[in-house]
Design an enzyme around this catalytic site. Structure first.
Site, PDB file in Angstrom:
ATOM      1  N   ASN A 171      39.206  43.532  38.735  1.00  0.00           N
ATOM      2  CA  ASN A 171      38.013  44.357  38.771  1.00  0.00           C
ATOM      3  C   ASN A 171      37.041  43.791  39.808  1.00  0.00           C
ATOM      4  OD1 ASN A 171      35.757  45.821  38.259  1.00  0.00           O
ATOM      5  ND2 ASN A 171      36.181  45.947  36.080  1.00  0.00           N
ATOM      6  N   ASP A 172      37.021  44.432  40.969  1.00  0.00           N
ATOM      7  CA  ASP A 172      36.144  43.983  42.061  1.00  0.00           C
ATOM      8  C   ASP A 172      34.699  43.855  41.605  1.00  0.00           C
ATOM      9  OD1 ASP A 172      38.283  44.129  43.725  1.00  0.00           O
ATOM     10  OD2 ASP A 172      37.715  46.027  44.653  1.00  0.00           O
ATOM     11  N   GLY A 173      34.329  44.693  40.636  1.00  0.00           N
ATOM     12  CA  GLY A 173      32.929  44.757  40.203  1.00  0.00           C
ATOM     13  C   GLY A 173      32.485  43.559  39.371  1.00  0.00           C
TER      14      GLY A 173
END
Ligand code: GLC
Length: 796
Positions: free
Chosen positions: A476-478
């Site tokens: 999850n890049d976020g």
């Protein structure tokens, strides 16, 4: 027939036929031949590119999904009455008497009836040339002769998009008109990508062209001349007056318009052929233009496109009682993954164009079922984007090779992950010896070494508690601020790494690298212990810990109490024992699953948290912040199948399946024939709305979840294993698949209404003696000679 409010699948499943221009959102097709590509919506809007949709855009487009009014258009004008309309719906937006848009594999056809003229516009990209063809059939359905003016319109971009500083960029574009060829040529003397001697001083290295097969009555390369000052594309002055201004040169706001006038007798038909493309030099462009003046060549090329797609998609075919499953598996999930994710890498919600290290690798898993050589190519390509210390680019741009090296901790591990899947499928250990250089070292190393470097780099990045550090985020890049100080841990990454260590040690053993195999096994064991000790929250696994030690994904949190991936992967990886596995998946059912499927996390974040990351800044319920994230949702199908929870498996599949006809399409809004990246969660006012369609991860993994875990036919190191997990109401199903060169034509009968459990197997007519001592519910099928067709009959 699978019917939806705004369209339906053709009987053979190869087309989706949209019956109105006004779908709830643009419903597009992404057409690519691996180099040249275009997106076209049901209104006829869209854009084109070569090699890279952002660095090398051919036509201008703006991301406005509400108006959807940027595109390459054709105006039709009744030259006697002066009335005009569009061959597609945009930009004139006259209500047609009849309208259908058929999206097929490699082509889109828009049929529209206006003012007694039936127009059929077919747009496609030949497989081997940098060009798109627009074949326009005009049929006069009236009893009087028609005099029709045809005008095309497009705006040149010719390089990096968006070219938002238009007054600057327009000064570099040159256009000219070639009367003999009925063609406009365009070039640009600036390409704002790094050149060998620095920025801003290189020409766009192609020549663009737009041509027509009939003599041109007038043309334009100047926007002002075509549209008129303070006017708009709905009613350009050239079309209202019936004539273009014949402007070209270096000094205009560059567009292209070709105007042809045709006379059509009652009941008669005229065919116009337009090309738009970009090639390395003018000579090649001329060759293409000449070739596609001939209707025969156009039709032949379109047929080739159709045949080629048939061949690509054919090696995996299924027949189950669920027609919407069949149409997605046999056709559209494969098409989405190949045409859009691997070849085009662009669509309406994300223009993209780059390669995401983890994205295209995962998407390339799809080719294992069709042509594993293509997966191999992807593995090699990605290995080239690794640094010699084991790290990899997060993403990189083809053409410039510029990439982003960051601290995201999972990217590199997708290389061994996909390699493992490739070997399970093919048994081709020779890939390990292929030599590939690094970004920062020309000296090549073997693919085995590349993978080892990726794993070993990750094994060094551990916390004192024996858990992997999350760094600048993981899948999850976020979650990009969780571990910036080098302390935050990722439980999901632990699961993922555990799985890779166990599977990769098998490969190491196989090539007699016993030392490494043992090392990886030992590290796996201690990792598993640490996860189960420090990553366990009581009822489920934590997702991560922050640099200051605070938990993420814990019942102690107010927001983000439970995260999906940390549960599904606990099961998929084998980190959770059976009790915990059942417990965490019940938590998924109880806290995460809702009408749209399992949410990525719950409750959504409502306050941005600067120590978690931009995930917390999305609107609650949007994308990764508490929506269904399709890519991750598919993993829950796999996890439930491993636990033989057949009800959950099929229930979630139906919720995720975009082609499920039970969906309320006015809430869902998106295309029924491709997967969305995400669907808005219950904490959003748009609960149930899908977005980011044609997105990465979603289609390849949904296919994998269905084929490997619902139908249960999956590749293992030892061979093809069959272990279905199906609704008890299914009486039978069929799956035909190539595995290690042989065709397995499998029929599965379920006379006793079971969910799983193989009881009898016949291989080419002979009964297979199943190993009774085994606790397995499935069966390992024998290996066969290449190119043999083998009939397998299995009774549950
Ligand atoms: C996007 C990214 C993908 C990532 C996912 C979850 O799909 O492209 O790489 O894993 O979001 O954040």
């Amino acid at each position: 027939m699978l019917n939806y409010k705004y369209g339906y699948f053709s009987d053979d499943g190869k087309e989706f036929i949209i019956t109105t221009p006004k779908t709830p959102r643009p419903w597009v097709n992404v057409i690519s031949n691996g180099d040249y590509g275009l997106v076209i919506s049901q209104t006829g809007s869209g854009y084109s590119w070569k090699t890279h949709a952002q660095l090398n855009r051919i036509t201008r487009w703006e991301q406005d999904l509400i108006r959807d009014n940027w595109g390459k258009y054709i105006y039709l004008r009744d030259n006697l009455t002066g009335k005009f309309w569009s061959a597609s719906f945009k930009p004139v937006c006259k209500t047609p008497e009849h309208y259908i848009c058929k999206h097929g594999f490699g082509y889109t056809t828009i049929e529209s009836l206006n003012e007694d003229i039936l127009s059929k516009l077919t747009v496609f990209v030949p497989f081997d040339e940098s060009v798109e063809i627009w074949k326009l059939n005009l049929i006069n359905t009236s009893k009087t002769k028609k005099y029709i003016g045809v005008f095309t319109y497009l705006e040149w971009c010719l390089g990096v998009a968006p070219d938002w500083h238009r007054e600057f960029h327009k000064s570099f574009i040159g256009t000219n008109f070639n009367e003999d060829l009925n063609a406009i040529f365009a070039d640009k003397r600036l390409w704002d990508i790094p050149s060998d001697r620095g920025h801003w001083n290189t020409s766009w290295k192609y020549v663009a062209f737009h041509s027509v097969n009939l003599p041109v009555a007038s043309f334009d390369c100047d926007k002002e001349s075509f549209i008129g000052m303070y006017n708009d594309i709905e009613n350009p002055i050239a079309v209202t007056t019936g004539k273009c201004g014949n402007k070209f040169g270096n000094s205009y706001d560059a567009i292209a318009s070709l105007n042809v006038n045709v006379e059509i007798d009652p009941g008669d038909e005229k065919v116009l052929i337009f090309t738009l493309g970009a090639t390395d030099d003018v000579e090649k462009a001329k060759e293409i233009i000449k070739k596609y003046k001939l209707l025969g060549e156009v039709d032949k090329s379109l047929e080739e496109v159709k045949t080629k797609w048939d061949e690509i998609l054919k090696p995996l075919q299924v027949e189950t009682p669920d027609a919407s499953l069949n149409v997605m598996i046999n056709n559209w999930l494969k098409y989405q993954t190949i045409s859009c994710r691997l070849w085009g890498r662009s669509a309406y919600y994300q223009i993209g164009g780059a390669y995401g290290f983890r994205d295209q690798l995962q998407d390339s898993l799809l080719f294992l079922y069709l042509n594993p050589e293509e997966t191999k190519k992807e593995i090699i390509l990605h290995a080239k984007h690794q640094f010699k210390d084991g790290r990899v680019y997060h993403w990189w741009h083809p053409i410039t090779e510029v990439g982003l090296l960051n601290e995201i901790s999972d990217n590199r591990l997708w290389l061994p992950f996909v390699l493992i899947k490739y070997i399970e499928e093919t048994n081709d250990f020779s890939i390990l010896d292929e030599k590939v250089p690094f970004v920062d070292d020309e000296n090549p190393a073997t693919i085995y070494e590349h993978c080892v470097k990726a794993i070993d780099f990750s094994l060094k990045k551990f916390s004192e508690r024996g858990l992997p550090l999350i760094g600048g985020g993981d899948w999850n890049d976020g979650l990009n601020a969780v571990g910036l100080d080098g302390k935050g841990e990722s439980i999901w990454l632990g699961h993922f790494l555990y799985k890779i260590l166990t599977d990769f040690s098998y490969i190491a053993e196989n090539i007699k690298d016993a030392e490494r195999a043992n090392y990886y096994k030992n590290r796996a064991t201690t990792l598993k212990d640490s996860i189960n000790k420090y990553g366990w929250d009581g009822k489920w696994y934590l997702r991560a810990t922050k640099d200051n030690g605070e938990k993420i994904g814990s019942s102690e949190n107010e927001e983000g109490k439970i995260f999906l991936n940390a549960q599904t992967w606990a099961v998929i990886s084998g980190v959770a024992d059976l009790n915990r596995a059942n417990e965490v998946m019940s938590a998924v059912e109880n806290y995460l699953e809702c009408e749209i499927g399992p949410l990525l996390l719950y409750p959504a974040y409502k306050k941005p948290d600067k120590f978690i990351g931009y995930l917390t800044r999305y609107a609650p319920g949007a994308r990764e912040n508490g929506g269904l994230y399709t890519h991750a949702g598919t993993w829950s199908i796999i996890a439930f199948a491993i636990l033989k929870n057949a009800d959950a498996v099929y229930r979630i599949f139906k919720k995720i399946n975009p082609a499920n006809p039970e969906k309320n399409i006015d809430v869902y809004c998106a295309e029924p024939y491709v997967t969305p990246g995400n669907v808005e969660g219950p904490e959003s006012p748009l609960f149930g709305r899908a977005g980011w369609t044609w997105y990465t991860g979603s289609s390849a993994w949904l296919l994998r979840a269905v084929v490997d875990y619902i139908l249960g036919v999956r590749a293992t190191f030892k061979g093809l294993y069959v272990d279905p997990c199906i609704p008890s109401s299914w009486q039978s199903f069929k799956i035909k698949r190539t595995f290690r060169g042989a065709i397995y034509d499998i029929e599965i009968l379920n006379p006793n209404g079971k969910n799983y459990g193989v009881s009898e197997v016949f291989v080419n007519g002979e009964k297979l003696i199943n190993d009774k001592s085994s606790e397995l519910t499935g069966v390992l099928l024998p290996l066969f000679e290449r190119n043999t067709i083998n009939k397998i009959k299995i009774t549950l």
